[in-house]
Design an enzyme around this catalytic site. Structure first.
Site: not given
Ligand code: DMJ
Length: 643
Positions: A268, A272, A401, A535, A621
């Site tokens: 994360e 991010r 994913d 998404e 992503t």
């Protein structure tokens, strides 16, 4: 032996020099600098005095030297046969003149020493006269100076590298007034989300828009790292919200500190924070973002200290101690976590010239390449101690994913040079198509999950990103199957749109089934929530870019209106707990990815294609755009990271 010069010249006695812990017990540490200063002052006064006193000591050698000198001068005039007395006058006369000069010299020196001594004592007394507050203020100033010095050292400019092609960063204004209006509406939503975070959650990781206060989860650790600020920066930038961007930059410059005793998610923080900072750097050119990204990356590196080099899921930013999630199969690391570092780490090596980041992610890739894969599928769990797969669970949604996404994007980001990544992507997608992708009775294409030899006919909201990924990977696909993959992308987009359309709120559930007559609908209560995820909209946007079919804008606008109607509250935007309920309740969280991704993809959907063109930019992503590293216009081939 005492010398008068060592006695205090004024009648006042110096107060005892007790400036330490007992003088100000609460400021033991802060007084150390001042105490040292005063001691130094007194020491220097003492040395000065000693030096001066040296001239007054009855030093026979000095006197001898003087005498000798005089004798030398007088010898030609001494008639020893006549006795010294006859020449005494001469001698006395000569000695008297010299003694006078000598006395004057002594007097001059004594005055100088006295003056120096008085000055030193005055300074010491001045220092001692200062109030506690003044002393503290001086100490604070000294401390600040030290901190500034350290900061300067820490933020030394990195070696300059030629920047990749940074085109299309502030254009995209649509000519059609209707589209422009829609785009403005999305910008207004961004402003609403930002302004409320600014007002009620500033510096916290996220916002609770109903309670109107800060919010955080364990992925960000226990400290306030301003996740929303970092995640939102590039969206603010491309929307032209430059004042807000500057506010964010200022906060990051002054407050974003990674030397905290906090255990964070490596994945994360990478997608991010590092992704967000790198994108902000490339868009704005502001060095501070690059420097912070590199500092943070350094803090993540200890996570790779495992027997296999597969990183831990979490790392303590201060101690560097890593571990895995308690819930993960047999102490495993997660495929979508350790497999979603490549893009950011390649850029870090590119910008710093330090291959360490590149080597870490390439090591992961090499290890995965060597491993057997059941049915050609990558299980979601891998033990970082043994290097063995955990539970055989494969998913294109949560836990798997973005690993697939990053294989494709590694190839795109390398200007399609990284053929190893492309091959791994093609192989993986072929296995996924064979074992996981099915058509429902009603004709909806879905991607299920593989669990120990069994296909679960359930698809997550997270899995919906795959429509965009298939479309993005169509060009360059094996056996020239571009048309097939574009079609597959369109089918997934359609299925995901159905999952929205079949709800009361026209917002998609977290997971939906294709089983027992149920199609694209959530069955379990705990899968009916919508938490502002991006998404489905992400897939609409990619499909729009590759087909310009107006239905994608239409679907995107439906989602925009639903979010504005059901998720907007006066304090920001909130997720909802049940998309099938006409009176939904809120989860009271404004996720940072809502600003980073959902609103950005919507804005891009209603912008022209010349805003962040896909030939030049690859989105990580978390929707942070990173430039393609074209071999032609960079020194990549000469970069140590690529040798
Ligand atoms: C985002 O943080 C990223 O897209 C990540 O890859 C998984 N999903 C969340 C948002 O849903």
């Amino acid at each position: 032996m005492t010398t008068p010069a060592l006695l205090p010249l004024s009648g006042r006695r110096l107060p005892p020099l007790n400036l330490g812990a007992s003088a100000f017990p609460h400021h033991r540490a802060t007084l150390r600098l001042s105490e040292k200063f005063i001691l130094l002052l007194i020491l220097s006064a003492f040395i000065t005095l000693c030096f001066g006193a040296f001239f007054f000591l009855p030093d026979s050698s000095k006197h001898k030297r003087f005498d000798l000198g005089l004798e030398d001068v007088l010898i030609p005039h001494v008639d020893t046969s006549k006795g010294g007395k006859n020449l005494g006058g001469f001698l006395i006369h000569g000695q008297g003149h010299d003694e006078h000069r000598h006395r004057e010299e002594e007097e001059r020196l004594r005055n100088k020493i006295r003056a120096d001594h008085e000055k030193a004592l005055e300074e010491a007394k001045e220092k001692l006269k200062k109030s506690r507050d003044e002393i503290q203020a001086e100490i604070q100033t000294e401390k600040n100076k030290v901190v500034q010095e350290l900061k300067k050292k820490d933020s030394k400019p990195l070696p300059p590298v030629p920047l990749p092609n940074l085109i299309g960063i502030n254009s995209g204004e649509p000519a059609d007034p209707d589209i422009r209006e829609k785009r403005n509406k999305i910008k207004e939503m961004m402003k609403h989300a930002w302004d409320n975070y600014r007002q009620y959650g500033w510096g916290h990781n996220e916002l609770k828009p109903i309670a109107r206060k800060g919010h955080s989860t364990n992925i960000f650790g226990n400290s306030q790292m301003g996740a929303t600020i970092v995640d939102a920066l590039d969206t603010l930038y491309i929307m032209g919200l430059h004042d807000e961007f500057r506010e964010g930059q200022e906060w990051i410059d002054k407050n974003l500190d990674f030397s905290v005793n906090s255990e964070v998610s490596v994945f994360e923080v990478n997608i991010r924070f590092i992704g967000g900072l790198l994108a902000a750097y490339y868009l704005s050119g502001q060095e501070v973002f690059k420097i912070k990204a590199v500092q943070l990356a350094g803090k993540l590196l200890p996570a790779f200290n495992t027997p296999t080099g597969i990183p831990w899921a979490m790392v303590n930013l201060k101690s560097g101690v890593g571990r895995n999630w308690g819930w993960a199969s047999a102490g495993s690391s997660i495929l979508a976590e350790f497999g979603t570092l490549h893009m950011e780490f390649v850029h870090l090596s590119y910008l710093t010239g330090d291959p360490v980041y590149y080597n870490k992610v390439m090591h992961i890739r090499k290890l995965l390449q060597k491993m057997d894969r059941p049915n050609g599928l990558y299980p979601n769990y891998l033990n970082p101690r043994t290097g063995r797969w955990g539970q055989h669970h494969t998913s294109v949604g949560g836990l798997g994913d973005s690993f697939y996404e990053y294989l494709l994007k590694a190839w795109l980001m390398s200007d399609k040079m990284d053929m190893e990544a492309r091959k791994m992507y093609d192989d993986a997608i072929e296995a996924i198509e064979k074992h996981l992708i099915r058509k429902s009775n009603g004709g909806l294409t879905f991607i299920g999950e593989w669990k120990n030899g069994h296909l679960e006919r359930k698809m997550g909201h997270l899995t919906c990103f795959a429509g965009g990924m298939f479309a993005l990977g169509a060009d360059g696909s094996r056996d020239d199957k571009a048309g097939h993959y574009l079609q597959l992308g369109a089918e997934i987009a359609h299925t995901c749109h159905e999952s929205y359309d079949r709800t009361t709120l026209k917002l998609g559930p977290e997971a939906f089934k294709f089983d027992g007559g149920v199609e694209a609908v959530a069955v379990r209560q705990n899968e009916k929530y919508y938490i502002l995820r991006p998404e489905v909209i992400e897939t609409y946007w990619y499909m729009w870019r590759f087909t310009h079919d107006p239905k994608y804008r239409q679907w995107g606008w439906e989602a925009t209106q639903a979010i504005d109607k059901y998720c907007r509250v006066s304090g920001g935007f909130s997720g909802v707990k049940d998309v099938y309920s006409s009176s939904p309740t809120y989860d009271d969280v404004q996720q940072s990815f809502f600003l980073a991704e959902t609103l950005k993809y919507l804005y891009l959907l209603f912008s022209n294609d010349d805003l962040l063109p896909l030939d030049n930019w690859v989105f990580n992503t978390e929707a942070h755009p990173l430039p393609v590293l074209h071999l032609a216009n960079t020194t990549l081939s000469g970069n140590p990271a690529y040798r």
